[in-house]
Design a protein around this motif. Structure first.
Motif, mmCIF file in Angstrom:
data_model
loop_
_atom_site.group_PDB
_atom_site.id
_atom_site.type_symbol
_atom_site.label_atom_id
_atom_site.label_comp_id
_atom_site.label_asym_id
_atom_site.label_seq_id
_atom_site.Cartn_x
_atom_site.Cartn_y
_atom_site.Cartn_z
ATOM 1 N N TYR A 21 0.859 -1.184 0.000
ATOM 2 C CA TYR A 21 0.000 0.000 0.000
ATOM 3 C C TYR A 21 0.895 1.234 0.000
ATOM 4 C CZ TYR A 21 -3.176 3.645 1.555
ATOM 5 O OH TYR A 21 -3.900 4.807 1.654
ATOM 6 N N ASP A 26 -5.359 5.101 -3.352
ATOM 7 C CA ASP A 26 -6.444 4.412 -2.676
ATOM 8 C C ASP A 26 -6.480 2.927 -3.023
ATOM 9 O OD1 ASP A 26 -7.225 4.613 -5.299
ATOM 10 O OD2 ASP A 26 -9.234 5.368 -4.875
ATOM 11 N N SER A 27 -5.401 2.433 -3.654
ATOM 12 C CA SER A 27 -5.366 1.029 -4.041
ATOM 13 C C SER A 27 -4.208 0.304 -3.368
ATOM 14 C CB SER A 27 -5.267 0.895 -5.559
ATOM 15 O OG SER A 27 -4.061 1.436 -6.019
ATOM 16 N N THR A 29 -1.507 -2.912 -4.102
ATOM 17 C CA THR A 29 -0.936 -3.818 -5.094
ATOM 18 C C THR A 29 -0.839 -5.203 -4.474
ATOM 19 O OG1 THR A 29 0.326 -2.040 -6.119
ATOM 20 C CG2 THR A 29 1.077 -4.290 -6.534
ATOM 21 N N LYS A 77 -4.074 -4.936 -8.917
ATOM 22 C CA LYS A 77 -4.439 -3.914 -7.941
ATOM 23 C C LYS A 77 -5.899 -4.064 -7.548
ATOM 24 C CE LYS A 77 -1.261 -0.233 -9.303
ATOM 25 N NZ LYS A 77 -0.400 -0.177 -8.169
ATOM 26 N N LEU A 79 -8.865 -1.954 -4.828
ATOM 27 C CA LEU A 79 -9.104 -0.808 -3.965
ATOM 28 C C LEU A 79 -8.864 -1.206 -2.513
ATOM 29 C CD1 LEU A 79 -12.358 0.736 -5.469
ATOM 30 C CD2 LEU A 79 -10.025 1.635 -5.627
#
Length: 130
Positions: A21, A26-27, A29, A77, A79
């Protein structure tokens, strides 16, 4: 960075993943490795629970032979808010969509309890520090 998590299992393949993060977005990985007897090209990954179902496209990082099998490394990815929902009490499954067909991975209740508690604590710290 949430280190390698590896308790999801299938009959014929091993699955390991980690989460990253970055505070600028806002996502999250999700990088994952698949170890299989054949060279597996993954198209997408699906995270499924009774109350949650999200699919994301995957991109190959590399594929290489490793000790009589193949190691494929992929990235995708999700959210942050979606992954928060994924790490709850219900037992999940992860489905990888490959050219050879879907590959389903499950986790036992005790391993999921440990894994979800750890990740939820880390997510709580992230939210407090936003």
């Amino acid at each position: 960075f949430i280190f390698k998590l590896k308790e999801f299992r299938s009959n014929s393949s091993d699955f390991k993943y980690d989460l990253t993060y970055l505070s600028t977005g806002d996502s999250v990985t999700l990088n994952f490795s698949i170890f299989d007897e054949s060279n597996v090209e993954i198209d997408s990954i699906r995270l499924v629970k009774n109350s949650f179902d999200k699919t994301a496209k995957s991109e190959r990082i590399f594929i290489e032979p490793k000790k009589g099998s193949w190691h494929g490394r992929f990235t995708t990815k999700f959210l942050f808010t979606d992954l928060e929902k994924f790490y709850g009490d219900e037992l999940p499954k992860i489905i990888l969509y490959a050219k050879k067909g879907p590959m389903e991975f499950t986790i036992n209740k005790g391993a999921w309890k440990d894994q979800s508690e750890l990740v939820n604590k880390i997510f709580m710290v992230i939210k407090y520090n936003k």
